[in-house]
Design an enzyme around this catalytic site. Structure first.
Site, PDB file in Angstrom:
ATOM      1  N   HIS A  35      -5.851   1.953  -4.173  1.00 37.26           N
ATOM      2  CA  HIS A  35      -4.846   1.466  -3.224  1.00 37.26           C
ATOM      3  C   HIS A  35      -4.379   0.080  -3.629  1.00 37.26           C
ATOM      4  O   HIS A  35      -5.035  -0.617  -4.430  1.00 37.26           O
ATOM      5  CB  HIS A  35      -5.445   1.411  -1.813  1.00 37.26           C
ATOM      6  CG  HIS A  35      -6.640   0.497  -1.684  1.00 37.26           C
ATOM      7  ND1 HIS A  35      -6.716  -0.520  -0.763  1.00 37.26           N
ATOM      8  CD2 HIS A  35      -7.813   0.439  -2.383  1.00 37.26           C
ATOM      9  CE1 HIS A  35      -7.874  -1.144  -0.878  1.00 37.26           C
ATOM     10  NE2 HIS A  35      -8.561  -0.585  -1.856  1.00 37.26           N
ATOM     11  N   CYS A  81       0.809  -1.222   0.000  1.00 41.22           N
ATOM     12  CA  CYS A  81       0.000   0.000   0.000  1.00 41.22           C
ATOM     13  C   CYS A  81       0.842   1.271   0.000  1.00 41.22           C
ATOM     14  O   CYS A  81       0.630   2.176  -0.813  1.00 41.22           O
ATOM     15  CB  CYS A  81      -0.983  -0.011   1.162  1.00 41.22           C
ATOM     16  SG  CYS A  81      -0.250   0.125   2.812  1.00 41.22           S
ATOM     17  N   HIS A 101      -2.621   1.125   6.750  1.00 42.30           N
ATOM     18  CA  HIS A 101      -2.975   1.118   5.329  1.00 42.30           C
ATOM     19  C   HIS A 101      -3.177   2.545   4.841  1.00 42.30           C
ATOM     20  O   HIS A 101      -3.597   3.426   5.594  1.00 42.30           O
ATOM     21  CB  HIS A 101      -4.254   0.305   5.107  1.00 42.30           C
ATOM     22  CG  HIS A 101      -4.507  -0.027   3.667  1.00 42.30           C
ATOM     23  ND1 HIS A 101      -3.676  -0.840   2.921  1.00 42.30           N
ATOM     24  CD2 HIS A 101      -5.506   0.355   2.820  1.00 42.30           C
ATOM     25  CE1 HIS A 101      -4.157  -0.966   1.703  1.00 42.30           C
ATOM     26  NE2 HIS A 101      -5.261  -0.240   1.604  1.00 42.30           N
TER      27      HIS A 101
END
Length: 293
Positions: free
Chosen positions: A262, A200, A250
């Site tokens: 993402h 990520c 994240h």
């Protein structure tokens, strides 16, 4: 003879005639509603466009939003760039593959050059393509309802419309999103920081580095390093999540319409676009921060 594409507008609240001006493209858009969805019967199946819907130019030429068209038709969409840096898209189903480069009216259809009536162009961060071209190349069955032309949003571009293309967007956020979208489908790889595989924070770092912005390596350090928190994220802002206590675990890039792009380690295991309204996102969402240029 091809059957027609029946197009009907779903009932929605009308807010009167609205007017927007997009200075980047010299385009004026007139719309009768801010909350509209369009349902079309294509190949005898109903498909519905929401948020980003088909639009008209000159009152009678319909253009389709490429990404939304691919989603409702379940076609594969790939974004890339030529060696000269021009945005390039490939839209395909089991039978037909179309590749179009921004700034060119010549498309490649199953390896053969085909001339389009107009090139790709962009409005409000969505890429549009002539609908007639899609009808012809994908051999779509359709029924045409001329009354619809009076209800869809109408766009009047500047006379030099040949200059309008995806690559002509100048805003920083638009450049960030165009780059981010070009890596849709790249596999998720823990620790990955290249188009061979991203995690990520590696994905976010790579996209912003392409535009001269260096970011810390981890999502947690990104969150700590950025000072401008925003309650309502805008396109290009970073959105952060925590699935582990107080630590940020994240990060993604906000794309508008309550969505973000993402590198996901979930079932997709790749770079995808997700909704902030999904169960996981709502449960773990911490907030958004802005990168000040």
């Amino acid at each position: 003879m091809k059957a027609a594409l029946r197009v009907t507008l779903l009932a929605g609240a009308l807010f009167g005639s609205m007017l927007w001006m997009d200075s980047t493209f010299g385009s004026t858009v007139h719309a009768q509603s801010l909350d509209k969805s369009v349902t079309m019967t294509i190949n005898e199946q109903q498909v519905t466009f929401t948020n980003t819907i088909p639009i008209l130019e000159g009152g009678n030429t319909m253009y389709m939003p490429v990404r939304e068209f691919s989603e409702v038709m379940n076609y594969e969409l790939q974004w890339g760039k030529t060696t000269e840096g021009q945005v390039q898209i490939t839209l395909s189903n089991e039978v037909t593959s179309i590749t179009v480069t921004a700034g060119s009216k010549t498309a490649t259809v199953n390896g053969q050059a085909v001339t389009m009536s107009d090139q790709l162009w962009n409005y409000n961060n969505s890429t549009y393509i002539p609908f007639r071209f899609l009808i012809d190349q994908f051999n779509l069955n359709y029924t045409w309802d001329s009354a619809l032309l009076q209800t869809l949003p109408s766009v009047n571009r500047a006379e030099s419309k040949g200059q309008v293309s995806v690559s002509s967007q100048n805003s920083f956020s638009s450049k960030i999103l165009n780059t981010a979208y070009s890596y849709l489908g790249v596999p998720y790889v823990w620790g990955g920081m290249s188009p061979n595989g991203f995690d990520c924070s590696g994905f976010v770092s790579y996209v912003f580095q392409k535009h001269g912005v260096g970011l810390p390596r981890t999502a947690h350090d990104m969150y700590k390093s950025l000072n401008t928190s925003v309650k309502a994220p805008e396109k290009g802002d970073l959105v952060f999540f925590s699935a582990s206590g107080n630590r940020i675990t994240h990060v993604g890039i906000y794309t508008g319409n309550n969505k973000y792009i993402h590198a996901s380690s979930g079932s997709a295991n790749s770079v995808i676009e997700s909704s902030l309204g999904s169960a996981w996102s709502k449960k773990t969402y911490v907030g958004a921060k802005r990168i000040n240029g």
